[in-house]
Design a protein around this motif. Sequence first.
Motif, short mmCIF file in Angstrom:
data_model
loop_
_atom_site.label_atom_id
_atom_site.label_comp_id
_atom_site.label_asym_id
_atom_site.label_seq_id
_atom_site.Cartn_x
_atom_site.Cartn_y
_atom_site.Cartn_z
N ASN A 23 0.80 -1.22 0.00
CA ASN A 23 0.00 0.00 0.00
C ASN A 23 0.85 1.28 0.00
O ASN A 23 0.40 2.33 0.46
N LYS A 24 2.05 1.18 -0.49
CA LYS A 24 2.92 2.34 -0.70
C LYS A 24 3.52 2.25 -2.10
O LYS A 24 3.50 1.17 -2.72
N TRP A 25 4.06 3.36 -2.55
CA TRP A 25 4.72 3.37 -3.85
C TRP A 25 6.22 3.16 -3.66
O TRP A 25 6.87 3.90 -2.95
N GLU A 26 6.73 2.12 -4.30
CA GLU A 26 8.17 1.87 -4.31
C GLU A 26 8.73 2.45 -5.60
O GLU A 26 8.38 2.01 -6.70
N VAL A 27 9.58 3.44 -5.45
CA VAL A 27 10.13 4.17 -6.60
C VAL A 27 11.60 3.78 -6.79
O VAL A 27 12.41 3.95 -5.87
N SER A 28 11.91 3.27 -7.96
CA SER A 28 13.29 2.89 -8.28
C SER A 28 13.93 3.94 -9.17
O SER A 28 13.27 4.58 -9.98
N ALA A 31 -6.37 16.53 -23.64
CA ALA A 31 -7.62 17.28 -23.59
C ALA A 31 -8.65 16.69 -22.64
O ALA A 31 -9.44 17.42 -22.03
N LYS A 32 -8.67 15.38 -22.48
CA LYS A 32 -9.69 14.73 -21.63
C LYS A 32 -9.33 14.77 -20.15
O LYS A 32 -10.13 14.35 -19.31
N TYR A 33 -8.14 15.26 -19.83
CA TYR A 33 -7.69 15.32 -18.43
C TYR A 33 -7.14 16.71 -18.14
O TYR A 33 -5.94 16.89 -17.93
N PRO A 34 -7.99 17.73 -18.13
CA PRO A 34 -7.50 19.10 -17.91
C PRO A 34 -6.91 19.29 -16.53
O PRO A 34 -7.55 19.04 -15.52
N GLY A 35 -5.64 19.67 -16.50
CA GLY A 35 -4.98 19.98 -15.23
C GLY A 35 -4.21 18.84 -14.60
O GLY A 35 -3.10 19.03 -14.10
N GLN A 36 -4.80 17.66 -14.59
CA GLN A 36 -4.13 16.52 -13.96
C GLN A 36 -4.76 15.21 -14.41
O GLN A 36 -5.87 15.19 -14.94
N MET A 37 -4.04 14.12 -14.16
CA MET A 37 -4.53 12.78 -14.45
C MET A 37 -4.23 11.88 -13.26
O MET A 37 -3.06 11.67 -12.92
N THR A 38 -5.27 11.38 -12.61
CA THR A 38 -5.09 10.49 -11.46
C THR A 38 -5.02 9.05 -11.95
O THR A 38 -5.98 8.53 -12.53
N LEU A 39 -3.87 8.41 -11.74
CA LEU A 39 -3.67 7.03 -12.18
C LEU A 39 -4.10 6.02 -11.12
O LEU A 39 -4.46 4.89 -11.45
N HIS A 40 -4.04 6.42 -9.84
CA HIS A 40 -4.40 5.51 -8.74
C HIS A 40 -4.79 6.36 -7.55
O HIS A 40 -4.18 7.40 -7.30
N CYS A 41 -5.83 5.90 -6.81
CA CYS A 41 -6.36 6.74 -5.71
C CYS A 41 -5.75 6.41 -4.35
O CYS A 41 -5.37 7.31 -3.61
N LYS A 42 -5.67 5.16 -4.00
CA LYS A 42 -5.16 4.78 -2.67
C LYS A 42 -4.15 3.65 -2.82
O LYS A 42 -4.57 2.51 -3.06
N PRO A 43 -2.87 3.97 -2.67
CA PRO A 43 -2.26 5.29 -2.47
C PRO A 43 -2.32 6.12 -3.75
O PRO A 43 -2.43 5.58 -4.85
N LEU A 44 -2.22 7.42 -3.58
CA LEU A 44 -2.43 8.34 -4.70
C LEU A 44 -1.21 8.39 -5.62
O LEU A 44 -0.07 8.51 -5.18
N LEU A 45 -1.50 8.30 -6.91
CA LEU A 45 -0.49 8.49 -7.96
C LEU A 45 -1.12 9.40 -9.00
O LEU A 45 -2.10 9.03 -9.66
N VAL A 46 -0.60 10.60 -9.12
CA VAL A 46 -1.21 11.61 -9.99
C VAL A 46 -0.17 12.26 -10.88
O VAL A 46 0.99 12.45 -10.47
N CYS A 47 -0.57 12.57 -12.11
CA CYS A 47 0.31 13.25 -13.06
C CYS A 47 -0.16 14.68 -13.25
O CYS A 47 -1.37 14.95 -13.32
#
Length: 300
Positions: free
Chosen positions: A98-103, A256-272
Amino acid sequence: MITTSSPHNPQCTADLGAQYITRTPHYAKQHQIFYDELLTVGILTPLAVPIEGMSVNEGDCNFVAPQGVSSITKHYLKKSGAEVHFRRCVTQINLRNNKWEVSKETGYPESFDLVVLTMPAPQILQLQGDIVNLMSECQRQQLESVSYSSRYALGLFYDAGTKIDVPWGGKYITSNPCIRFVSIDNKKRHIESSEIGPSLVIHTTVPFGMKFLEHSEEDVQELIFQQLENILPGLPHPVAIKCHKWRHSQVTNAAAKYPGQMTLHCKPLLVCGGDGFTQSNFDGCVTSALCVLEALKSHV
């Protein structure tokens, strides 16, 4: 936003990215709090020298950053209190407990409660790991639809006392296949000094940038210098040169379909976020940042 300095004098700087910030009447109201703060602390000041060939619309105001455009980013990072680490190239993002492991390219993976990605869309698509399968087909197509212009920027640094006698601080070039914009950068940013040499910035045209994108910097510099001689004949020889390739310069087509941001995953949050979801200017970046903030508030 890149502000680079001369290896001979760190006080001699040049903005290789954004040259000035234009505030429209719309964003003067919508983003007033940001402009007021940056003007109050001196990060931004009004542009006071001519920029030949600049498009002027009624109600627009133009600003420069005396300490370089990167000082805007540094201001907000300092204000946030965040611990900032540079030069860590992310390669993979995986979901672990339930956490993001970033390599990264080097070093051990690190775990985070949430992740915000603001790199260009093509670099998001290059990431490996669980993030690949977390994207919906629509999200992937939208990221693939984001396109950018490409160009080169050249910074030239001179010794103190060098004179570049032109009546403008910047100039748009319309009749050259290579060079689109030239700036006497220290003059444009109102930081001329007898003790610090001038700096000059050249931006190439987009067609030139695309054509020579994979060529060596040395070859590109030579081509730019040949054309610069036609625009500013007799220009003194610089004591230092910095060439930067903007592979992803300005967004030409946003998601165009994601003005401002794009949420890839909610819990845990991953947003572009970033200009790939808005537009490539200061207000586009602020708009995306506010959209990402709303996503954070909704899921944290």
